[in-house]
Design a protein around this motif. Structure first.
Motif, PDB file in Angstrom:
ATOM      1  N   ASN A  48       0.834  -1.211   0.000  1.00 39.01           N
ATOM      2  CA  ASN A  48       0.000   0.000   0.000  1.00 39.01           C
ATOM      3  C   ASN A  48       0.865   1.256   0.000  1.00 39.01           C
ATOM      4  N   ASP A  49       1.976   1.234   0.752  1.00 37.22           N
ATOM      5  CA  ASP A  49       2.848   2.412   0.777  1.00 37.22           C
ATOM      6  C   ASP A  49       3.471   2.644  -0.598  1.00 37.22           C
ATOM      7  N   ARG A  50       3.916   1.565  -1.229  1.00 37.16           N
ATOM      8  CA  ARG A  50       4.485   1.702  -2.577  1.00 37.16           C
ATOM      9  C   ARG A  50       3.407   2.209  -3.558  1.00 37.16           C
ATOM     10  N   ALA A  51       2.195   1.693  -3.414  1.00 38.11           N
ATOM     11  CA  ALA A  51       1.095   2.125  -4.284  1.00 38.11           C
ATOM     12  C   ALA A  51       0.797   3.613  -4.082  1.00 38.11           C
ATOM     13  N   ARG A  52       0.909   4.082  -2.855  1.00 33.74           N
ATOM     14  CA  ARG A  52       0.692   5.513  -2.584  1.00 33.74           C
ATOM     15  C   ARG A  52       1.730   6.356  -3.313  1.00 33.74           C
ATOM     16  N   GLU A  53       2.983   5.887  -3.308  1.00 28.10           N
ATOM     17  CA  GLU A  53       4.027   6.619  -4.052  1.00 28.10           C
ATOM     18  C   GLU A  53       3.672   6.685  -5.535  1.00 28.10           C
ATOM     19  N   LEU A  54       3.275   5.528  -6.078  1.00 30.16           N
ATOM     20  CA  LEU A  54       2.923   5.484  -7.499  1.00 30.16           C
ATOM     21  C   LEU A  54       1.736   6.394  -7.789  1.00 30.16           C
ATOM     22  N   ALA A  55       0.749   6.387  -6.891  1.00 35.20           N
ATOM     23  CA  ALA A  55      -0.432   7.232  -7.086  1.00 35.20           C
ATOM     24  C   ALA A  55      -0.040   8.703  -7.094  1.00 35.20           C
ATOM     25  N   ALA A  56       0.867   9.058  -6.173  1.00 40.11           N
ATOM     26  CA  ALA A  56       1.320  10.452  -6.097  1.00 40.11           C
ATOM     27  C   ALA A  56       2.042  10.866  -7.374  1.00 40.11           C
ATOM     28  N   GLU A  57       2.674   9.884  -8.014  1.00 39.20           N
ATOM     29  CA  GLU A  57       3.358  10.178  -9.290  1.00 39.20           C
ATOM     30  C   GLU A  57       2.399  10.168 -10.477  1.00 39.20           C
ATOM     31  N   PRO A  86     -15.476  10.317  -2.808  1.00 40.04           N
ATOM     32  CA  PRO A  86     -14.826   9.504  -1.777  1.00 40.04           C
ATOM     33  C   PRO A  86     -15.796   8.590  -1.028  1.00 40.04           C
ATOM     34  N   SER A  87     -17.023   9.058  -0.858  1.00 42.98           N
ATOM     35  CA  SER A  87     -17.999   8.259  -0.098  1.00 42.98           C
ATOM     36  C   SER A  87     -18.318   6.924  -0.774  1.00 42.98           C
ATOM     37  N   LEU A 142      -7.504  -3.418   2.796  1.00 42.85           N
ATOM     38  CA  LEU A 142      -7.303  -2.070   3.320  1.00 42.85           C
ATOM     39  C   LEU A 142      -7.411  -1.076   2.174  1.00 42.85           C
ATOM     40  N   THR A 143      -8.500  -0.308   2.170  1.00 42.06           N
ATOM     41  CA  THR A 143      -8.726   0.672   1.106  1.00 42.06           C
ATOM     42  C   THR A 143      -8.368   2.066   1.612  1.00 42.06           C
ATOM     43  N   GLU A 144      -7.570   2.766   0.840  1.00 42.64           N
ATOM     44  CA  GLU A 144      -7.166   4.128   1.200  1.00 42.64           C
ATOM     45  C   GLU A 144      -7.417   5.034   0.001  1.00 42.64           C
ATOM     46  N   MET A 145      -7.624   6.311   0.281  1.00 42.68           N
ATOM     47  CA  MET A 145      -7.904   7.203  -0.851  1.00 42.68           C
ATOM     48  C   MET A 145      -7.481   8.623  -0.558  1.00 42.68           C
ATOM     49  N   GLU A 146      -7.433   9.412  -1.631  1.00 41.50           N
ATOM     50  CA  GLU A 146      -7.186  10.835  -1.484  1.00 41.50           C
ATOM     51  C   GLU A 146      -8.060  11.546  -2.498  1.00 41.50           C
ATOM     52  N   GLY A 147      -8.540  12.728  -2.126  1.00 40.29           N
ATOM     53  CA  GLY A 147      -9.341  13.458  -3.097  1.00 40.29           C
ATOM     54  C   GLY A 147     -10.152  14.557  -2.473  1.00 40.29           C
ATOM     55  N   ALA A 163     -14.106  16.602  -2.064  1.00 36.08           N
ATOM     56  CA  ALA A 163     -15.428  16.177  -1.610  1.00 36.08           C
ATOM     57  C   ALA A 163     -16.211  15.420  -2.676  1.00 36.08           C
ATOM     58  N   ASN A 164     -16.073  15.862  -3.935  1.00 35.34           N
ATOM     59  CA  ASN A 164     -16.941  15.259  -4.947  1.00 35.34           C
ATOM     60  C   ASN A 164     -16.238  14.278  -5.877  1.00 35.34           C
ATOM     61  N   ARG A 165     -14.927  14.109  -5.699  1.00 34.13           N
ATOM     62  CA  ARG A 165     -14.207  13.284  -6.665  1.00 34.13           C
ATOM     63  C   ARG A 165     -12.891  12.820  -6.050  1.00 34.13           C
ATOM     64  N   VAL A 166     -12.622  11.506  -6.067  1.00 33.96           N
ATOM     65  CA  VAL A 166     -11.338  11.019  -5.548  1.00 33.96           C
ATOM     66  C   VAL A 166     -10.253  11.299  -6.582  1.00 33.96           C
ATOM     67  N   SER A 167      -9.025  11.517  -6.118  1.00 32.71           N
ATOM     68  CA  SER A 167      -7.963  11.576  -7.124  1.00 32.71           C
ATOM     69  C   SER A 167      -7.360  10.176  -7.288  1.00 32.71           C
ATOM     70  N   TRP A 168      -7.284   9.407  -6.204  1.00 31.71           N
ATOM     71  CA  TRP A 168      -6.926   7.994  -6.353  1.00 31.71           C
ATOM     72  C   TRP A 168      -7.509   7.162  -5.223  1.00 31.71           C
ATOM     73  N   VAL A 169      -7.638   5.883  -5.491  1.00 29.70           N
ATOM     74  CA  VAL A 169      -8.034   4.914  -4.470  1.00 29.70           C
ATOM     75  C   VAL A 169      -7.027   3.779  -4.528  1.00 29.70           C
ATOM     76  N   ILE A 170      -6.571   3.335  -3.366  1.00 33.59           N
ATOM     77  CA  ILE A 170      -5.715   2.150  -3.314  1.00 33.59           C
ATOM     78  C   ILE A 170      -6.465   1.047  -2.590  1.00 33.59           C
ATOM     79  N   VAL A 171      -6.589  -0.074  -3.264  1.00 28.82           N
ATOM     80  CA  VAL A 171      -7.238  -1.226  -2.649  1.00 28.82           C
ATOM     81  C   VAL A 171      -6.150  -2.237  -2.346  1.00 28.82           C
ATOM     82  N   GLY A 172      -5.828  -2.382  -1.058  1.00 30.54           N
ATOM     83  CA  GLY A 172      -4.793  -3.326  -0.634  1.00 30.54           C
ATOM     84  C   GLY A 172      -5.448  -4.644  -0.255  1.00 30.54           C
ATOM     85  N   ILE A 173      -4.999  -5.700  -0.883  1.00 33.42           N
ATOM     86  CA  ILE A 173      -5.605  -7.021  -0.662  1.00 33.42           C
ATOM     87  C   ILE A 173      -4.507  -7.980  -0.226  1.00 33.42           C
TER      88      ILE A 173
END
Ligand code: BTX
Length: 242
Positions: free
Chosen positions: A23-32, A74-75, A118-123, A125-135
């Motif tokens: 998930n941490d690596r995915a967050r880096e990729l998402a930020a890029e 995000p909801s 473990l699902t994490e996201m950033e964004g 109110a009306n639109r996520v910029s990314w979602v990470i689904v950790g399985i």
């Protein structure tokens, strides 16, 4: 790369023999700016669960994190957790493992944990910029490598080909996310929680009663002595059968 890992998946693959947390690596990729990438690892030494809990990740598991950029608020992101649980359950069942889903984010066999999500996201109110689904799935792991209360595909059905298993998982997930109306019906079909009498602990209260339904985007409906209560996935700290 996908070719090296030998997967013909609907996502780009980044594979690691060993990693802290996918998930941490995915967050880096998402930020890029990455999208539709899956980070996969054989061993995960710093895996995270919900609420600062740790996730044990010995070699032989499927530790994976999907980087997605869906056009949703995000909801709605908890729906992706449900989709992941259904995908894991289907892949496990195809491998001969009688898995079912515990709300909000686990896949179980006879009450023992096969998988956590473990699902994490950033964004905004009306639109996520990314979602990470950790399985995280205990696949080819057995004996004392498994934590207390856990089970694995290997313990339930023998060793499987991890590439083929992961491919099924990603295909199932891809199908569900492109056809979101199918997620809740499939979830209900494989739920271990619906029909159970449960105690749901949130930060502010305990909700006790029969779990009677799931509503979008992942709200559990509980029939309590005081009428119906609705608990959002993100508010659940513990759920126990009572
Ligand atoms: P959770 O907070 O619901 O569950 C965490 C709890 O599960 C731990 O406190 C422990 O009791 C138990 N546990 C830890 N490791 C295992 C295991 N291997 N098998 C069964 N039970 C275990 C669940 O959180 C969400 C976990 C997500 C893990 C994935 S793996 C790929 C990705 N990367 C990352 O860091 N996390 C996710």
């Amino acid at each position: 790369p996908a070719v090296e890992y030998g997967l013909d998946a609907p996502f780009e693959i980044e594979y690691h023999d060993s990693i802290g947390s996918t998930n941490d690596r995915a967050r880096e990729l998402a930020a890029e700016g990455a999208a539709s990438v899956v980070v996969l690892a054989d061993e995960q030494v710093g895996g995270r669960g919900r609420l600062k809990r740790k996730w044990v990740g010995p070699s032989g598991g499927v530790w994976s994190s999907l980087v997605l950029r869906p056009e949703i608020p995000p909801s709605h992101a908890p729906l992706l957790t449900l989709a992941a649980a259904v995908a894991v359950t289907r892949a496990a069942r195809e491998a001969g493992v009688p898995a079912n889903i515990k709300w909000p984010n686990d896949v179980l066999v006879d009450g023992q944990k096969l998988c956590g999500i473990l699902t994490e996201m950033e964004g905004e109110a009306n639109r996520v910029s990314w979602v990470i689904v950790g399985i995280g799935i205990n696949v080819n792991i057995a004996g004392e490598d498994l934590p207390e209360g856990a089970t694995s595909v290997q313990e339930q059905a023998g060793t499987v080909n991890r590439r083929a298993f992961t491919q099924r998982l990603l295909e199932e997930f891809d199908e569900l996310r492109t056809d979101p109306e199918t997620i809740l019906p499939a979830w209900r079909e494989h739920s271990a929680t619906l029909g159970q009498r449960v105690r749901v602990e949130t930060r502010t209260e305990d909700v006790v009663g029969e779990a009677i339904d799931i509503e979008s985007p992942g709200v559990l409906v509980v029939d309590t002595d005081d009428g119906e209560a609705r608990v959002h996935a993100g508010d659940c700290e513990h759920l126990r059968p009572v």
